[in-house]
Design a protein around this motif. Sequence first.
Motif, PDB file in Angstrom:
ATOM      1  N   LEU A 117     -10.860  68.046  33.752  1.00 37.72           N
ATOM      2  CA  LEU A 117     -11.833  67.700  32.710  1.00 37.72           C
ATOM      3  C   LEU A 117     -11.182  67.238  31.389  1.00 37.72           C
ATOM      4  O   LEU A 117     -11.564  66.182  30.850  1.00 37.72           O
ATOM      5  CB  LEU A 117     -12.756  68.902  32.465  1.00 37.72           C
ATOM      6  N   PRO A 118     -10.176  67.974  30.844  1.00 35.06           N
ATOM      7  CA  PRO A 118      -9.555  67.485  29.596  1.00 35.06           C
ATOM      8  C   PRO A 118      -8.872  66.120  29.785  1.00 35.06           C
ATOM      9  O   PRO A 118      -8.878  65.289  28.880  1.00 35.06           O
ATOM     10  CB  PRO A 118      -8.518  68.568  29.267  1.00 35.06           C
ATOM     11  N   THR A 142      -9.857  63.849  31.926  1.00 31.10           N
ATOM     12  CA  THR A 142     -10.954  62.867  32.037  1.00 31.10           C
ATOM     13  C   THR A 142     -11.365  62.421  30.640  1.00 31.10           C
ATOM     14  O   THR A 142     -11.595  61.238  30.389  1.00 31.10           O
ATOM     15  CB  THR A 142     -12.170  63.505  32.748  1.00 31.10           C
ATOM     16  N   ASN A 143     -11.430  63.397  29.742  1.00 31.46           N
ATOM     17  CA  ASN A 143     -11.809  63.086  28.355  1.00 31.46           C
ATOM     18  C   ASN A 143     -10.832  62.102  27.730  1.00 31.46           C
ATOM     19  O   ASN A 143     -11.237  61.189  27.009  1.00 31.46           O
ATOM     20  CB  ASN A 143     -11.865  64.390  27.550  1.00 31.46           C
TER      21      ASN A 143
END
Lengths: 217, 413
Positions: free
Chosen positions: A103-104, A106-107
């Motif tokens: 997730l981080p 992806t950000n």
Amino acid sequence: MGLVVDHIHKDFGKQKVLKDINFKIENGEYVSISGRSGSGKSTLLYILSTLDIPTAGDVFLDECNTKKMNDHEIDVFRAKHIGFIFQFHYLIPELTTLENVLLPATNLKVESSKVERAKELLNELEILDQIHKYPSQMSGGQQQRVAIARALIMEPKYIFADEPTGNLDTYNAAKVMDMLDKINRESKTTIVLVTHDPDFAARAKREILLSDGRVVN
Amino acid sequence: MFKLALKQMLAKKKQTFLIFLGIGFGTMIYIIVAGLQLGMRAYMVEQLLNNTAHILISGEEKYIEKDFVENHLYPDEMVSWVVPPSGKREEGKLGNPQGWFEVLDNTPQVLSYSPRLNVQAIASNTQYSAGISLLGIIPQKQIKISSLEDYMQEGSILDVTGGTNTIILSHKLLKKLGAKMGSTINLSNGVDAPLPFKVVGIIKLGNNQLDETFALSHLKDVQKLNKTPGRITEIAVALYNMDLATPLAKRWKLLSRDQVQGWQEANQNLMEMIKIQDLFRYIITVTVLLVSGFGIYNVLSIMINQKQKEIAILRSVGFSKEKILQLFLSQGLLLGIAGGILGNVLGLILCKIIGSIEFSFEIGKSNNLWVSYDYLIYVTGFCAAVCSSLIAGVIPSYSASKLTPLEIIREHS
């Protein structure tokens, strides 16, 4: 460099939660913040990790005054340099283990370059076989280890852990603490751990004890 | 971000499906109503244009005025009338048709025009006579400005040729006269001896009143019957763009004393009705927007409430407020796009079904309802669905983006 806490105070209305806190954490240090419930340890952690700002005083992360950073700068700093581990794992239920860990990344749009790193972390945390599972298909201990992998994926300078073992059984709690020791030892990541457990607090290289909003050691 | 939005929506399958259906049905209703209304409008406009034109130029109506008669007949006398003179002076005719032809030939917006002579006559066959409305046309010009040819039941408009005394009768008039294709009827202007005309065509306009009185013949033959060689009572003008009729008519009015009327001005009642229909269509559009909007608003509000913990973690790993806004707004957008597509497809299918139903009564050329498939209906329906979804998604998405991770973490710890 490192984390400098310069005479910070935090008030919630008339209630003074933190009173003139003043200390420094060197890069690569493993520090625990402990104290009784209501002593202000979580509030202090949130201020150190940019989630909150002090009523008075300053916090310097890598010589940057967090109070003077705008929203965008804080978002970028968090994304690149900070990993969070909370008491509750806060995994996204619709994403698989791998997607949650990434997730981080992806950000920051570096997802593809971090897939191998994610697999390594999951392997180290002994949950590689859970890579395509969803949070609801895993145990509490496994979910917390996914949250740890997510905190480590961007190889942050700082890890802020707020009672990371609070919801775990003894076995899983010990595993998580072992993992934190290993991270600090091997990657020289600065770890700030909030815990009310004296045994876990003692595993840090330095212990900051809070009582009634003040540092007492 | 888009993938996460999609996954979050799929995780709430029932909610997502219901709102997707809601938007789809709303859009479908708009498309059906708009299709039927615009179809009916096209039918009415075609009917009306068959009888008139985009612009109709006709002779000035002149009436007998008391002062005019007094000044000409008794210039130096005091006149006291028992019954003052009144009434129409003569059949309205164009003063300078050649002048109009030049104007029309030099106006690029004009597609074509047809000079005509419109007279009242008496048609008779054996024992029965009927008053008819006889239109003298030049067939080659008339077919360029109206779709009358499409309404021919037998024969063709081109079958009436000058100097041959041929006529096309509306189907009910033909029946009343007891005539048939190829038979000869007598036509009279009411003053002179009747002339024989051969029936070469039958037309059915789908308008009861017209179908009982309407007849077509060649301009020259009607002029001969009326004993008015060279006379033209009107010029019917077709434009490339019928919406330009009013401004062009306004401009041409300044050129002469003849009457120049655009089709909208000549049919103000119909235009009022069309305006009311348009109003209904707009009301339906707004209703679709509101229904879809409320659905999206509710779904997103509930979802955001349920997703607070996830928002907290996204914010804490560095997702900006804008990205959170984007995450939830894209869910509204996805629902709007999917619902809009569903509505368009269902609307098209139902319009096709409605358009294929055979009714017991005739509507113009056929027994089917006129349904418009104008692409703008579908574009408007789709845009309405997407816009309402986006607008409704803004408030909950904005409130989600304003949440700070700390508030949520404190709330849940």
